[in-house]
Design a protein around this motif. Structure first.
Motif, mmCIF file in Angstrom:
data_model
loop_
_atom_site.group_PDB
_atom_site.id
_atom_site.type_symbol
_atom_site.label_atom_id
_atom_site.label_comp_id
_atom_site.label_asym_id
_atom_site.label_seq_id
_atom_site.Cartn_x
_atom_site.Cartn_y
_atom_site.Cartn_z
ATOM 1 N N PHE A 145 0.820 -1.213 0.000
ATOM 2 C CA PHE A 145 0.000 0.000 0.000
ATOM 3 C C PHE A 145 0.850 1.258 0.000
ATOM 4 O O PHE A 145 2.002 1.259 0.431
ATOM 5 N N SER A 146 0.243 2.318 -0.495
ATOM 6 C CA SER A 146 0.857 3.642 -0.485
ATOM 7 C C SER A 146 -0.031 4.592 0.292
ATOM 8 O O SER A 146 -1.259 4.440 0.336
ATOM 9 N N ILE A 147 0.605 5.577 0.898
ATOM 10 C CA ILE A 147 -0.103 6.650 1.577
ATOM 11 C C ILE A 147 0.577 7.968 1.227
ATOM 12 O O ILE A 147 1.721 7.986 0.747
ATOM 13 N N GLN A 148 -0.123 9.051 1.452
ATOM 14 C CA GLN A 148 0.517 10.355 1.361
ATOM 15 C C GLN A 148 1.595 10.418 2.440
ATOM 16 O O GLN A 148 1.378 9.983 3.570
ATOM 17 N N HIS A 149 2.766 10.904 2.086
ATOM 18 C CA HIS A 149 3.874 10.887 3.038
ATOM 19 C C HIS A 149 3.519 11.681 4.296
ATOM 20 O O HIS A 149 2.941 12.771 4.214
ATOM 21 N N PRO A 150 3.835 11.142 5.479
ATOM 22 C CA PRO A 150 3.513 11.846 6.725
ATOM 23 C C PRO A 150 4.118 13.242 6.846
ATOM 24 O O PRO A 150 3.582 14.071 7.584
ATOM 25 N N LEU A 151 5.202 13.526 6.140
ATOM 26 C CA LEU A 151 5.728 14.891 6.147
ATOM 27 C C LEU A 151 4.717 15.870 5.562
ATOM 28 O O LEU A 151 4.667 17.038 5.956
ATOM 29 N N LEU A 152 3.887 15.396 4.634
ATOM 30 C CA LEU A 152 2.894 16.256 3.996
ATOM 31 C C LEU A 152 1.604 16.362 4.794
ATOM 32 O O LEU A 152 0.901 17.374 4.720
ATOM 33 N N THR A 153 1.269 15.311 5.531
ATOM 34 C CA THR A 153 0.014 15.355 6.298
ATOM 35 C C THR A 153 0.201 15.976 7.678
ATOM 36 O O THR A 153 -0.774 16.211 8.380
ATOM 37 N N SER A 154 1.436 16.263 8.077
ATOM 38 C CA SER A 154 1.702 16.639 9.463
ATOM 39 C C SER A 154 1.128 17.988 9.859
ATOM 40 O O SER A 154 0.479 18.117 10.895
ATOM 41 N N SER A 155 1.352 19.009 9.054
ATOM 42 C CA SER A 155 1.036 20.370 9.478
ATOM 43 C C SER A 155 -0.458 20.669 9.419
ATOM 44 O O SER A 155 -1.165 20.228 8.503
ATOM 45 N N TYR A 156 -0.930 21.425 10.389
ATOM 46 C CA TYR A 156 -2.311 21.897 10.365
ATOM 47 C C TYR A 156 -2.482 23.041 9.359
ATOM 48 O O TYR A 156 -3.590 23.379 8.963
ATOM 49 N N LYS A 157 -1.375 23.663 8.964
ATOM 50 C CA LYS A 157 -1.403 24.742 7.989
ATOM 51 C C LYS A 157 -1.334 24.149 6.593
ATOM 52 O O LYS A 157 -0.731 23.113 6.373
ATOM 53 N N ARG A 158 -1.927 24.835 5.638
ATOM 54 C CA ARG A 158 -1.941 24.339 4.274
ATOM 55 C C ARG A 158 -1.577 25.455 3.312
ATOM 56 O O ARG A 158 -1.823 26.629 3.584
ATOM 57 N N ALA A 159 -1.019 25.067 2.168
ATOM 58 C CA ALA A 159 -0.792 26.052 1.122
ATOM 59 C C ALA A 159 -2.140 26.591 0.636
ATOM 60 O O ALA A 159 -3.171 25.928 0.749
ATOM 61 N N GLU A 160 -2.132 27.793 0.085
ATOM 62 C CA GLU A 160 -3.364 28.394 -0.416
ATOM 63 C C GLU A 160 -3.945 27.512 -1.513
ATOM 64 O O GLU A 160 -3.229 27.034 -2.395
ATOM 65 N N ALA A 161 -5.239 27.250 -1.429
ATOM 66 C CA ALA A 161 -5.888 26.363 -2.388
ATOM 67 C C ALA A 161 -5.684 26.859 -3.809
ATOM 68 O O ALA A 161 -5.796 28.043 -4.096
ATOM 69 N N GLY A 162 -5.359 25.938 -4.715
ATOM 70 C CA GLY A 162 -5.222 26.277 -6.122
ATOM 71 C C GLY A 162 -3.841 26.732 -6.530
ATOM 72 O O GLY A 162 -3.592 26.983 -7.707
ATOM 73 N N THR A 163 -2.925 26.873 -5.590
ATOM 74 C CA THR A 163 -1.572 27.310 -5.922
ATOM 75 C C THR A 163 -0.654 26.111 -6.092
ATOM 76 O O THR A 163 -0.863 25.056 -5.504
ATOM 77 N N LYS A 164 0.386 26.296 -6.914
ATOM 78 C CA LYS A 164 1.390 25.258 -7.108
ATOM 79 C C LYS A 164 2.469 25.448 -6.065
ATOM 80 O O LYS A 164 3.118 26.500 -6.016
ATOM 81 N N ARG A 165 2.676 24.467 -5.225
ATOM 82 C CA ARG A 165 3.585 24.625 -4.100
ATOM 83 C C ARG A 165 5.025 24.784 -4.559
ATOM 84 O O ARG A 165 5.512 24.055 -5.412
ATOM 85 N N SER A 166 5.702 25.754 -3.954
ATOM 86 C CA SER A 166 7.141 25.907 -4.141
ATOM 87 C C SER A 166 7.879 25.669 -2.833
ATOM 88 O O SER A 166 9.089 25.512 -2.815
ATOM 89 N N ASP A 167 7.128 25.654 -1.729
ATOM 90 C CA ASP A 167 7.671 25.323 -0.418
ATOM 91 C C ASP A 167 6.630 24.514 0.342
ATOM 92 O O ASP A 167 5.433 24.641 0.101
ATOM 93 N N TRP A 168 7.101 23.687 1.275
ATOM 94 C CA TRP A 168 6.218 22.810 2.038
ATOM 95 C C TRP A 168 6.419 23.065 3.527
ATOM 96 O O TRP A 168 7.553 23.235 3.996
ATOM 97 N N ILE A 169 5.300 23.088 4.263
ATOM 98 C CA ILE A 169 5.353 23.278 5.702
ATOM 99 C C ILE A 169 5.406 21.916 6.378
ATOM 100 O O ILE A 169 4.524 21.076 6.167
ATOM 101 N N VAL A 170 6.438 21.671 7.167
ATOM 102 C CA VAL A 170 6.533 20.456 7.971
ATOM 103 C C VAL A 170 6.501 20.879 9.431
ATOM 104 O O VAL A 170 7.420 21.534 9.926
ATOM 105 N N ASP A 171 5.424 20.520 10.119
ATOM 106 C CA ASP A 171 5.220 20.995 11.491
ATOM 107 C C ASP A 171 4.252 20.031 12.180
ATOM 108 O O ASP A 171 3.522 19.289 11.523
ATOM 109 N N ASP A 172 4.261 20.044 13.500
ATOM 110 C CA ASP A 172 3.322 19.240 14.298
ATOM 111 C C ASP A 172 3.391 17.754 13.938
ATOM 112 O O ASP A 172 2.383 17.044 13.995
#
Length: 250
Positions: A145-172
């Protein structure tokens, strides 16, 4: 805006159309990174009986049947997505059942392979799920099985909807539990767990973990060099290949 748990978001017409368009575009990370890694872990599917949890539109089932798997059953909680899978598998021996992964009956020792692509992070109780999966596998059967990487699911903050990410928040990272993500216009509920949480839950259920993989982008699968470079910045997916103890499949 209402929160959409499990497969609920996929019942929204605009959401499912946007999702399938994104999923199957040429530079989709699912096409270029995740699916090739899943197929590598599965190996040769000829002659095996397969259960696909959260089968989506049946793309994986279509591929495995073409490669000679003995039987294929996809389970899918979304009525809209299950209909897409039935349409894709029409004319094959593949079957689709509209049922939530938490509520499926999981018949004893029925499958050689249980596979799941990017669905298990929607499940609130993975201990129960993994216990059900190991019961439904034959001795020597495998779970991939595959899952979304926990580094991506960790933060309660999210990039603005509809934008192409150039940086990722890793927190919590160690604050595990429910997360709500504004994704393609819907408030989608997922569950964040650490990589260790998945490892512990699998071993607790009785699985032997054979492979643990953070798939690295392959430049040969990318048409755009800039997109390839962007995908080298952070792991998007985490994959496990596990086996139920017992006689190896012949």
């Amino acid at each position: 805006m209402a929160e959409r748990a499990g497969s609920e978001a996929y019942e929204q017409k605009q959401f499912i159309e946007s999702f399938l368009k994104r999923r199957h575009r040429n530079d989709s990370p699912n096409r270029t990174i995740e699916t090739p890694a899943v197929l590598k872990l599965i190996g040769d599917p000829s002659g095996i009986h397969v259960l696909d949890i959260g089968c989506g539109d049946g793309s994986l089932g279509s591929f495995l049947l073409a490669k000679g798997c003995a039987s294929y059953l996809g389970i899918e909680g979304s009525e809209q997505m299950a209909a897409k899978a039935e349409e894709r598998l029409a004319g094959t021996s593949g079957m689709v059942e509209r049922v939530f992964m938490e509520e499926y009956s999981y018949p004893m020792e029925s499958f050689d392979l249980v596979v799941s692509q990017l669905a298990i992070h929607y499940c609130a109780d993975i201990d129960s799920l993994f216990s059900s999966i190991i019961r439904t596998l034959k001795p020597g059967g495998r779970l991939v099985f595959s899952i979304q990487h926990p580094l991506l699911t960790s933060s309660y903050k999210r990039a603005e909807a509809g934008t192409k990410r150039s940086d990722w928040i890793v927190d919590d990272y160690f604050k595990t539990g429910k997360r709500v993500e504004n994704w393609m216009g819907e408030q989608v509920v997922k569950y964040h767990r650490t990589a260790s949480d998945y490892y512990e839950a699998l071993t607790k259920a009785g699985f032997k973990i054979e492979r643990f993989l953070e798939p690295k982008p392959d430049p040969s699968l990318f048409e755009n060099q800039q997109e390839y470079e962007r995908r080298l910045r952070i792991p998007l997916f985490l994959l496990f290949a596990c086996r139920k103890e017992g006689k190896e499949n012949e």
